[in-house]
Design a protein around this motif. Structure first.
Motif, PDB file in Angstrom:
ATOM      1  N   ALA A  51     -12.657  35.079  31.335  1.00 48.04           N
ATOM      2  CA  ALA A  51     -12.024  34.153  32.502  1.00 48.04           C
ATOM      3  C   ALA A  51     -12.482  32.774  32.746  1.00 48.04           C
ATOM      4  CB  ALA A  51     -12.262  34.964  33.853  1.00 48.04           C
ATOM      5  N   PHE A  52     -13.697  32.574  32.131  1.00 51.85           N
ATOM      6  CA  PHE A  52     -14.345  31.111  32.171  1.00 51.85           C
ATOM      7  C   PHE A  52     -13.583  30.519  30.995  1.00 51.85           C
ATOM      8  CE2 PHE A  52     -17.460  28.759  29.482  1.00 51.85           C
ATOM      9  CZ  PHE A  52     -17.457  27.645  30.204  1.00 51.85           C
ATOM     10  N   ASN A  53     -13.553  31.220  30.001  1.00 56.84           N
ATOM     11  CA  ASN A  53     -13.232  30.527  28.740  1.00 56.84           C
ATOM     12  C   ASN A  53     -11.676  29.950  29.050  1.00 56.84           C
ATOM     13  OD1 ASN A  53     -12.055  29.918  26.141  1.00 56.84           O
ATOM     14  ND2 ASN A  53     -12.628  31.555  25.307  1.00 56.84           N
ATOM     15  N   TRP A  54     -10.725  30.501  29.792  1.00 53.16           N
ATOM     16  CA  TRP A  54      -9.641  30.281  30.153  1.00 53.16           C
ATOM     17  C   TRP A  54      -9.526  28.874  31.232  1.00 53.16           C
ATOM     18  CZ3 TRP A  54      -7.351  35.593  31.319  1.00 53.16           C
ATOM     19  CH2 TRP A  54      -6.939  35.917  29.996  1.00 53.16           C
ATOM     20  N   THR A  55     -10.835  28.683  31.774  1.00 52.73           N
ATOM     21  CA  THR A  55     -10.856  27.498  32.444  1.00 52.73           C
ATOM     22  C   THR A  55     -11.575  26.240  32.212  1.00 52.73           C
ATOM     23  OG1 THR A  55     -12.716  28.735  33.911  1.00 52.73           O
ATOM     24  CG2 THR A  55     -10.484  29.021  34.909  1.00 52.73           C
ATOM     25  N   MET A  56     -12.074  26.481  30.875  1.00 52.70           N
ATOM     26  CA  MET A  56     -13.145  25.596  30.443  1.00 52.70           C
ATOM     27  C   MET A  56     -12.346  24.019  30.548  1.00 52.70           C
ATOM     28  SD  MET A  56     -14.437  27.415  26.910  1.00 52.70           S
ATOM     29  CE  MET A  56     -15.615  25.926  26.366  1.00 52.70           C
ATOM     30  N   ALA A  57     -10.910  23.878  30.308  1.00 51.96           N
ATOM     31  CA  ALA A  57     -10.468  22.679  30.188  1.00 51.96           C
ATOM     32  C   ALA A  57     -10.640  21.909  31.658  1.00 51.96           C
ATOM     33  CB  ALA A  57      -8.824  22.888  29.813  1.00 51.96           C
ATOM     34  N   GLN A  58     -10.555  22.748  32.682  1.00 48.82           N
ATOM     35  CA  GLN A  58     -10.534  22.357  34.191  1.00 48.82           C
ATOM     36  C   GLN A  58     -11.937  21.765  34.514  1.00 48.82           C
ATOM     37  OE1 GLN A  58      -9.978  25.700  36.743  1.00 48.82           O
ATOM     38  NE2 GLN A  58     -10.427  24.484  38.468  1.00 48.82           N
TER      39      GLN A  58
END
Length: 169
Positions: A88-95
């Motif tokens: 879940a963190f990996n998917w929001t890294m760009a944010q």
């Protein structure tokens, strides 16, 4: 045992030939399940390398330590595969201004196809049956093992031992 190992190596080599992707087949299935679970989580950054990941509408809440590749649920460290919180963190890294990776890159090398291929590249050579072996020139005699089996627990009372001796005479 040797025949079992030979069969096992052949079975795995067949699986390797059919497999697609960077991860082993079972690892790919497990990671897909983790990704499905991770879609229900949201991520909050604390300003350092720690992130709080919590389930939407649920009670599950964990801290992901990105620099250490750790999560407070300890699943990532135990199995070597990122947990649902890390994905879940990996998917929001760009944010949060970071370059996102594929979750597959966070998986331990144990689950990679390259490692699997290295492990199973060695084979076991077959051997002839016993009837084709050359007889040994060294004289050997096999002695049977000495049978001195002592019963466990408390030793028997002497009166019982004496009674047995009397009966056997």
């Amino acid at each position: 045992m040797m025949e079992y190992c030979m069969k096992r190596i052949v079975v795995v080599l067949k699986q390797i030939a059919k497999a697609e992707g960077n991860l082993t087949p079972k690892a790919s299935i497990l990671l897909e399940e983790i990704k499905n679970e991770a879609s229900n989580y949201s991520v909050m950054w604390n300003g350092t390398s720690k992130y709080q990941v919590r389930e939407r509408g649920g009670r599950d809440k964990c801290v992901v330590y990105v620099n250490k590749w750790e999560c407070s649920c300890r699943r990532w460290e135990l199995i070597g595969m990122p947990c649902k919180h890390a994905v879940a963190f990996n998917w929001t890294m760009a944010q949060y201004g970071m370059q996102p990776d594929l979750p597959e890159t966070w998986v331990s090398k144990v689950y990679w196809m390259d490692t699997w291929k290295k492990v199973y590249k060695h084979t076991i050579n077959p051997i002839n049956g016993v009837n084709l072996w050359t007889p040994s020139q060294v004289p050997t005699t096999l002695l049977p093992p000495s049978i001195t089996h002592r019963l466990g627990g408390h030793p028997r009372r002497e009166r019982k031992v004496l009674m047995r001796r009397k009966l056997s005479q």
